[in-house]
Design a protein around this motif. Structure first.
Motif: not given
Length: 310
Positions: A208-211, A215-216, A232-235, A247-256
């Motif tokens: 979530q923090l990475s996501n 976005h920033l 896009p560049k960086g991180f 990162t969105e996919i990984w967030a929901w993998i973690g939630f599940n």
């Protein structure tokens, strides 16, 4: 300059055409078109040039350009019009689709007596798990974050989108919010082990923090009101074209991992499939736009969405 506006079938849309100054822009044409036919406001209009003999894809007229960029003074300008249908802003679309899950999910946690009428009160209280509360916090954090990002972070290359997407997206997000919450807050729910819960929510928090950071980055590379594509560049963007989707996919993998419901996994499979389709399209556009020819930058070699697999 006399502009003829016709449909894709060749029928004249505005009788007699529109008379505009020679230095008029496409935006001026859209405004004049709207003045003639009120329901066709500019964001509802898609104006293109007629297809050439060997042309498969029509040239879309950009509102910021002058008509003289597309037509010579000696030509008889013809513009092909397509009605995009009623439009809403991207901000409205995203707020509405995220507001549903934010408000609907807590109902099953807060009002189990009403929503699980077959369970007696003693059964509900005896089977209430701390993990269900942690899942509620994670869920609410995610959708509150999405709404705040929509309002204060995201910038869009297009201003509006068709109403159809409001129905489609709300059906997806609101529907899954209801079914996931129903099973996750069910008195018969069996929680995972503490270790699995901690690992899952740990992945969720980092993702979530990475996501948010991705976005920033996307916001900062797109100046207000700008169109077109940027690299896009960086991180994580140094390695993945669509790091925001990763990162969105990984967030929901973690939630599940932490909650382990069948409908939760169905939700992320559906979401990941759609994000992969978007990511492939974006990756191809960026490689096509930044091909290293005619002085353009060459798009660097990157994973599309989900390293090391894709």
């Amino acid at each position: 300059m006399q502009i003829r506006i016709e449909s894709r079938s060749g029928r004249e849309v505005v009788k007699g055409g529109l008379e505009l100054p020679d230095d008029a822009t496409v935006a001026d044409l859209q405004a004049a078109f709207h003045a003639k036919i009120k329901k066709f406001y500019p964001s509802r209009q898609r104006l293109t040039l007629p297809l050439g003999p060997d042309q498969k894809k029509a040239t879309v007229l950009e509102s910021s350009k002058k008509l003289s960029d597309y037509f010579s003074k000696t030509s008889k300008p013809v513009v092909v019009f397509k009605d995009l249908g009623p439009q809403i802003t991207w901000t409205t679309l995203f707020v509405m689709e995220y507001l549903g899950p934010l408000l609907l999910y807590p109902l099953f946690y807060l009002f189990p007596q009403a929503l699980y009428p077959w369970a007696v009160n003693s059964q509900i209280s005896a089977n209430r798990h701390d993990y269900q509360f942690y899942a509620l916090l994670a869920w609410e954090f995610h959708y509150a974050k999405r709404i705040l990002e929509t309002l204060f972070v995201h910038r869009y290359s297009h201003d509006t989108v068709g109403y159809y997407f409001l129905l489609k997206n709300c059906t997806y997000y609101w529907g899954f919010a209801l079914v996931i919450s129903y099973f996750l807050n069910n008195p018969l729910y069996t929680p995972v082990s503490e270790t699995q819960m901690l690992v899952g929510f740990g992945i969720f928090a980092v993702a979530q923090l990475s996501n948010f950071y991705t976005h920033l980055i996307l916001r900062n590379i797109r100046p207000p009101g700008s169109k077109g594509y940027f690299i896009p560049k960086g991180f994580l963007f140094n390695y993945v074209t669509c790091a925001n989707y990763t990162t969105e996919i990984w967030a929901w993998i973690g939630f599940n991992i932490a909650t382990q419901t069948l409908m939760g996994w169905v939700f992320i499979v559906g979401g990941a499939t759609q994000m992969t389709i978007w990511a492939v399209g974006k990756h191809k556009r960026l490689r096509r736009t930044f091909d290293g020819k005619d002085g353009t930058v060459k798009y660097p070699r990157r994973w599309v969405i989900f390293p090391p697999f894709f």
